[in-house]
Write an enzyme that holds these catalytic residues in place. Structure first.
Site, PDB file in Angstrom:
ATOM      1  N   THR A   1     -19.569  11.907  15.468  1.00 59.11           N
ATOM      2  CA  THR A   1     -18.576  10.746  15.887  1.00 59.11           C
ATOM      3  C   THR A   1     -17.461  11.335  16.831  1.00 59.11           C
ATOM      4  O   THR A   1     -16.584  12.138  16.158  1.00 59.11           O
ATOM      5  CB  THR A   1     -18.572  10.023  14.571  1.00 59.11           C
ATOM      6  OG1 THR A   1     -19.702   9.636  13.888  1.00 59.11           O
ATOM      7  CG2 THR A   1     -17.411   8.219  14.096  1.00 59.11           C
TER       8      THR A   1
ATOM      9  N   GLY B   1     -16.543  15.626   8.505  1.00 55.91           N
ATOM     10  CA  GLY B   1     -16.944  15.901   6.844  1.00 55.91           C
ATOM     11  C   GLY B   1     -16.532  17.600   6.269  1.00 55.91           C
ATOM     12  O   GLY B   1     -17.750  18.189   7.455  1.00 55.91           O
TER      13      GLY B   1
ATOM     14  N   GLU C   1     -24.788   7.028   9.570  1.00 56.60           N
ATOM     15  CA  GLU C   1     -25.986   6.561   9.347  1.00 56.60           C
ATOM     16  C   GLU C   1     -26.722   5.632   9.943  1.00 56.60           C
ATOM     17  O   GLU C   1     -27.584   4.694  10.124  1.00 56.60           O
ATOM     18  CB  GLU C   1     -27.038   7.366   8.716  1.00 56.60           C
ATOM     19  CG  GLU C   1     -26.231   8.420   7.630  1.00 56.60           C
ATOM     20  CD  GLU C   1     -27.084   9.880   7.771  1.00 56.60           C
ATOM     21  OE1 GLU C   1     -28.370   9.555   8.762  1.00 56.60           O
ATOM     22  OE2 GLU C   1     -26.791  10.946   8.136  1.00 56.60           O
TER      23      GLU C   1
END
Lengths: 680, 680
Positions: free
Chosen positions: A140, A179, A433
Site C-alpha cells: 500500500t 505493518g 486484503e
C-alpha cells in the site's frame, strides 16, 4: 452464579459433542485446549490489562511475545501453529497481525513469488525462523490501496551494475500502513513498477533491506516513520517508508512468475492469473476469524444476559427478570448466534475448497492446456465466492460485535468488558486484503459474467448450481410458519431471490451496454445491482453450506443445528423481505409467517443459549471479559479487575488545576460607571 | 487541490443561504463562526494531538479547559453558551461530557428537583459557577441502569438527628459510571431509595458531599474508585462510589416534588409525571448532536471522495477517477447526506416542541385540573416522540460515522483522520439517557396505547395525525420514478406503512391479552412488533418534518432540499421495501421504481455534494481531519500531522528485545540417540 448454573441443567443437545463437531474432531478440541492452557499460564500472554497499557508499552509487550511464537512456529507441527494463531487472533488480534506480517505476508510473498533458488537463499538467511531477518510487506502507498496496478514506486533496472534502483518519486508514492516498518522489520517485500530500458512491466515484488541487522540503523536511502495511533491493533507498528534511489541486486526481485535476465530481457509468465491464488488465503482466514470473533462476542453477551436482571413483573419478593428471558433480548442475540454457526460452516467449506485449489494449482504448474483452463475456472469461482464471503462475513461479524456490545448496556462501554476493543480491532478486516465494497463488486461482476455465459450454454459452476434449481423451485402452498420455514423451502426461497438479483444485475449491465457504455463502464453503471446480487448470492451460499453441514452432522446435534439453520434463513429473509416479495416467492401472508417463525425459533432456542456458548469451547482466558465468565460471577470479578488496574491515588492535578477553579473569585471588569450614561 | 476547487464552481443552490437556513438565521451563523474562531485560536483547545495523549494527559487537559468554559458560561448569554457547547460536542465530545455532568446533570437536578430555597442555597454555595462546588450525578449502579426504580442505594431518615443516612448495602448497589466522580466532583446528586420509618417511598435525589472542598480528601464513609479506560470520551473521569452510612442534613434531599417534614411525614406530589419533563432534554440534545456529528463525518468523507482518485478507465494519460464519480460511492454517501438533513430538521422541531412543553409545564405548576391533564398529554406525546427520535437518530448517526469511516478506505483506520474516535465517542449515545432498545419499546407502547384510545373515539395527537390520513392515501397509479417518489406520495406511503406497523403491534398486544397474559406481559409479547412500529413511526415523523421544513424554506433552497427529502424518503423505503409491499401501498414495479429513483437522485445530487458540506459551515478546526480539509490538500497535511506527532526515534526496545530475537541460535535439545531405537 446460580442464575447461570440453572441454564446448564437441561441442554437439548450434547455440549461436548457439539464442540468436537464445530472444531472438526475430538483431537482438534483437545489440541486447542492444550494451546489455550499454555497461553493462559504464560505470564507473557496476560491480556486483561491491555486497556491500561500505553501505545509504547503495547508495542513492546507484543514484540517480546514474537520470539515465543516464532520458536513455537518452527518447532511445532504446522497444524498446531494454525490453531494457536487462530486462538491468538481472538485473544490478541493486534499481536496476531504483528506476527502475521512476517510469516503470512513477507514469508508468504517469498513462498508464492520466489524461485526455488531465491526461496532457499532467504531460508538460509533465516527468513522463516526470524533469525537474522524480520520482514514486512510493502504494498500500500499513501495514494494507492485497492488499485495495486496504479502503485507509483519504481524499481528501475540498471544493466551497468545488475541492480534495481527502488525509488519513491512522489509524496503519494510513500509506502503507507506498512505493518512492522516502524519498529520491527529488517527487510521489506516491496511492490513497485518494474521498469527496464524505459518500459514499464507492471507491479512486481522486490526484497529491499530496510535496516542493518546488527545495529538496526536505517539503510542508505531508506526513510521510515511511525504511523502512530490507530483505531485498533496497536500491537502492530505500522509505518511509512520512502525510498530514495535505493540499490538492490537484480536477484532480489522475486522471479517465480516474471523474470528479468542479466541482459535486461524480461520474460513474462504464460498465465498471469495463476499468481492470484495467494490473495485468496487471507480472505479465507478472515471468514474463519469472523466466525471465531463472533463466538467470543456472543459468549460474553449471552452469558451476561443470563445473569443480568433488570425489571420485575411486580410479583413481591420475586427476583428481577433475566435479560435473556425478554423476547426482545432473544431477538437481539439469537439470530446472531445462528449467523455465527453459518459463518463457522462456511469457513470450514471455504478452507477445504481453498486447500483443494492450492493443490490443483501446484499440480498444474506452468502447464497451459485444458487442465490449466479448468484450474483457472475453479480459481475464478473460488476467488469470487471468497470475495463475497470475506466482505459479508466481516461486515456480519462487525455488526455482531457491536450488537453484543450494545446488549451489555452501559457496561459495554467499559474497556474491561472486551467488546469495544474487539470492535476496533476487527473493523480493519472490512478494509484490508480487499476493501469490502470492491470485493462485493468483484463478486457481482463474476455473477453477471457467469450468468451471461450460462445463457450462452456454458455449464454453471458448482457454487451457482442453485440458479438452475431456482427456476424449478415452487413456493409453498400454505402460509404456516412450518411450511414457509422448512429448510428446503428457505433454500429454494433464497435461491430464487439470488437468481432474481443476478437477473437484475445482468439487466442493468446490459442497459449500460445499450446506452453505448464500454464494458467497464456498464459494470460501473450496474454497481448497485451488482453489490445487491453479491449479497443475495452470499447469503444463499451461507444457507446452502449450513444445510450441507447439518446433513453431515451427528444425529444428536441435528435438531439444534436444523433449528439454527432455519433461524438463519428465516431471519435473513425477514431482513430482506422486500426481495422475497419482489421475486414472487413468498406471499405477504408468508412473510408474516417468516416473522412469526423468527419469534418462535428464538423462544425455542432460548433454553439452549448458554449451552451453545459453552459448545464454542473458549476458556475464560480467551473470552477475556468478566461479563462472559463461565461461572457467571460477573459483578465481583468485574469490580476486582477494575479496581486492580485502577488503584485509587490522589487526583494528580488537584493543586494545579482544580483548587484554582474552586477557589477563584470573580475577576470580571465591568469598567467605571460613566457620568453621562443617564443623560439621554 | 484543483480537484476540490472544481467541485465548487457551479453549485445549484446558494451555499451561504443554506448555512443560514440550517443554523436558524444569519445571526446564528455569525455567532457560531465567532465561537469557532475563539476556540481555534486558544491553544488550550488544540484537538489534533488528542490521539497521542495518555489517559492521564487527556483527563488533565480536559480539566484545564473546564475553568475556561465555566467562566464563559456564567459571563456570556445563554444562547451563545448553547452554541458553544454544541460545537464543543462535535470537536471534543468527552470534554463536553465532563462539563455537561456539572451543568446539565448536577445543576440540572438542582434546578428540576430543588425547592426555591434549596436552589438559592446551592447557588449561594457556588454550584452554578463552580466556585466551591463541582458536581456529579449519582444515578446508575453496578447492578441497575435502566430500572431506576430498582436502585439499591438507600437514604434512611434518622428523626433523632434530622439527617438522612446514605448507604450502599451491596456490591451491586455501588454507584457506577459516575462521570466526574474519579477526579472532579466535590458533591453528588445521589439517587437513592427514600426510607422513612421502615417504609420505602421510591427513588429520590439527595445531595451528598464527596470530598473536602479545600483538600479534596474523601469525606468519611465515602469510597471512590476510578473506572479507568473506556471505549471513548476519556476526557471524563467516570468513577464508582460506595457510601457507608454517610450522614447528610434532611435539607439535602431535593424536595420540589416529594417532601419529608421534620416529623418524618412524607408528602408526595399530586402529579408525579410532571417530574419526567427533565428526562426529555437530554434526548432532544442527542438528536441535535446526531445531526451535527453526522455533518462532520459527511464533510470528511465527501471532501476526501472528491480528492481521492483510484482506478482509471484506461484512457492513456487521463487522471484516475474521483471516488465520488463512482455510482457506488454516491450510493454510499448521498443517502447519508439526506439522513443528516432529516435529523437536522427533526432536531429543530423537537427543540421547539420541548421549549413549548417546558413553558407549559412551568405555567401549569402544581395545578391538577383539565389544564394539567392537557399538559400531561403533551408531555406523553413529546416523551414518546423524543424517545423514538433519540434511539433511531443516534443509531443512524453511529451508522453514518462508520460508513463514512469505511468509505475512507485504510486511512479511516488512522486515529489522525478523525472518524474512529468519533465512533467510539458517539457510541455511548445509544445507551445512556435511556438505552435505545428500551426507548423504542416505550415509543412503541405509546403507539399501541394511543391507537387503542383512538379506536375508542379519542382524538389522535398531532404527531400521529398521519394515521387518519394514511387510510385515505391512495397509491400512485403509474410506476415511473417521478410518480412513485413525489414527496406527497412518499409521505403517504410512509404513513400507510407506519399505520400498518402500529396495527400489527396492536394485533400482537391483543393476542397476548387473549392468551391471558397481564398487560405488561402482553406488551413484552408484542415487543418485536412494537420496536418495528416505533421505527416505522420515527421514519415517518422524520419525513413529515423534513417536508414541513422544505415548505418553509427560502425559494432558492427548495429545489435541493426537495431532492434531499425525496432521497431520504425513497432510500429509507428501499431499505424497508418489504414493509411497503406488505402494506400494499407500492406494487413490485413501483418498488423497482424506488430503487431506480435512488440511483438517479444520487447522480443528480453528486455535483452538489461538496457544496452541501460547505453549507454545513464547519471550519477546518471543527472538522479536525486532514482528509476533510476545505482546500483539499489532504495528503500533504495528513503526512505533516502524522510526522509531527510521531517523530522518528530509535526503536526503544531494540537492544532488549529485537537483537536477541535476530541473533538467537537454535537451542533445541533433541536428546541423545538411544542405542536400541533401531532394534524393533
Amino acid at each position: 452464579m446460580a442464575s447461570i448454573a440453572e441454564e446448564r441443567k437441561a441442554p437439548s443437545f450434547p455440549i461436548r459433542e457439539m464442540t468436537y463437531w464445530l472444531d472438526g474432531g475430538k483431537d482438534v478440541t483437545e489440541l486447542k485446549e492444550r494451546v489455550m492452557l499454555e497461553l493462559e499460564r504464560d505470564p507473557l500472554w496476560r491480556v486483561s490489562d491491555h486497556p491500561n497499557l500505553t501505545l509504547a508499552q503495547t508495542r513492546e509487550r507484543a514484540m517480546t511475545k514474537v520470539r515465543r511464537i516464532a520458536d513455537l512456529a518452527i518447532s511445532r507441527p504446522i497444524e498446531e501453529t494454525g490453531h494457536r494463531m487462530s486462538l491468538v487472533s481472538v485473544v490478541d488480534a493486534g499481536f496476531w497481525t504483528r506476527v502475521g506480517v512476517h510469516f503470512g505476508l513477507f514469508f508468504g510473498a517469498l513462498q508464492g513469488q520466489a524461485t526455488p533458488a531465491q526461496l532457499a537463499y532467504w531460508m538460509s538467511r533465516g527468513a522463516l525462523s526470524m533469525q537474522g531477518i524480520t520482514g514486512c510487506f510493502g504494498m500500500t502507498e499513501l495514494g494507492h490501496g485497492s488499485n495495486v496496478a496504479g502503485l507509483e514506486t519504481t524499481a528501475t533496472f540498471d544493466p551497468k551494475t545488475d541492480e534495481f534502483v527502488v525509488h519513491s518519486p512522489t509524496l503519494t508514492s510513500t509506502k503507507w500502513w506498512i505493518g512492522g516498518a516502524a519498529h520491527t522489520a529488517t527487510h521489506c517485500a516491496v511492490y513497485a513498477q518494474l521498469v527496464v530500458d524505459g518500459k514499464r512491466y507492471g507491479t512486481k515484488t522486490f526484497v529491499v533491506q530496510l535496516r542493518d541487522t546488527k545495529t538496526f540503523e536505517l539503510m542508505p536511502g531508506v526513510n521510515i516513520g511511525d504511523l502512530g495511533k490507530k483505531m485498533g491493533r496497536d500491537q502492530i507498528d505500522n509505518g511509512w517508508i520512502r525510498f530514495t534511489h535505493v540499490r538492490i541486486p537484480r536477484s532480489h526481485m522475486l522471479m517465480k512468475h516474471t523474470k528479468v535476465l542479466r541482459s535486461g530481457k524480461v520474460i513474462e509468465p504464460p498465465l498471469a492469473q495463476l499468481a492470484y491464488g495467494a490473495l485468496i488465503q487471507g480472505r479465507v482466514l478472515m471468514v474463519s476469524d469472523s466466525a471465531n470473533v463472533a463466538k467470543r462476542a456472543l459468549t460474553i453477551a449471552t452469558r451476561y444476559a443470563a445473569v443480568r436482571r433488570q425489571f420485575s413483573d411486580g410479583t413481591p419478593g420475586a427476583p428481577e427478570n433475566k435479560l435473556l428471558d425478554y423476547p426482545i433480548h432473544q431477538h437481539r442475540l439469537l439470530p446472531l448466534m445462528a449467523q455465527t454457526f453459518a459463518m463457522t460452516f462456511a469457513a470450514r467449506e471455504m478452507t477445504a475448497g481453498y486447500t483443494r485449489l492450492m493443490s490443483q494449482l501446484s499440480a498444474v504448474g506452468d502447464a497451459k492446456g485444458a487442465e490449466a483452463q479448468e484450474v483457472i475456472k475453479n480459481l475464478k469461482e473460488t476467488h469470487a465466492t471468497s470475495a463475497g464471503l470475506k466482505a459479508f462475513c466481516t461486515w456480519m461479524c462487525l455488526n455482531i460485535i457491536d450488537q453484543c456490545r450494545q446488549s451489555l448496556g452501559g457496561h459495554g462501554y467499559s474497556s474491561y468488558t472486551g467488546l469495544s476493543q474487539a470492535y476496533s480491532d476487527f473493523a480493519v478486516h472490512c478494509t484490508w486484503e480487499g476493501d469490502n465494497t470492491i470485493l462485493t463488486l468483484q463478486c457481482g461482476r463474476y455473477l453477471v459474467a457467469t450468468a451471461l455465459e450460462a445463457r450462452n450454454g456454458q455449464p454453471l459452476p458448482s457454487n451457482l448450481s442453485y440458479l438452475a434449481d431456482a427456476q424449478k423451485a415452487a413456493a409453498p402452498a400454505g402460509s404456516s410458519p412450518d411450511e414457509v420455514c422448512a429448510l428446503a423451502t428457505l433454500k429454494a426461497a433464497w435461491s430464487s431471490v439470488a437468481a432474481n438479483a443476478i437477473r437484475t444485475a445482468v439487466r442493468d449491465f446490459e442497459a449500460g451496454l445499450a446506452k453505448g457504455l464500454s464494458k467497464d463502464n456498464a459494470y460501473e453503471f450496474s454497481s448497485a445491482a451488482r453489490l445487491h446480487a453479491a449479497r443475495m448470492h452470499t447469503y444463499t451460499y451461507l444457507l446452502h453450506r449450513f444445510d450441507a453441514q447439518v446433513a453431515q452432522s451427528p444425529g444428536a446435534l441435528r435438531p439444534i443445528l436444523t433449528r439454527l439453520a432455519r433461524l438463519f434463513g428465516a431471519h435473513s429473509a425477514v431482513q430482506h423481505s422486500g426481495e422475497f416479495l419482489l421475486a414472487g416467492f413468498y406471499s405477504p401472508a408468508q412473510v408474516d409467517a417468516l416473522k412469526a417463525f423468527v419469534s418462535t425459533a428464538c423462544a425455542e432456542l432460548r433454553p439452549d443459549a448458554v449451552p451453545l456458548t459453552d459448545a464454542f469451547g473458549y476458556s475464560d482466558y480467551v473470552i477475556n471479559s468478566p461479563l462472559g465468565r463461565y461461572d457467571g460471577n460477573v459483578y465481583e470479578k468485574y469490580f476486582e479487575l477494575v479496581t486492580e488496574l485502577n488503584p485509587q491515588k490522589p487526583v494528580p492535578y488537584f493543586d494545579s488545576v482544580i483548587r484554582p477553579l474552586l477557589e477563584r473569585t470573580n475577576d470580571r471588569d465591568d469598567g467605571p460607571e460613566l457620568e453621562f450614561d443617564g443623560e439621554e
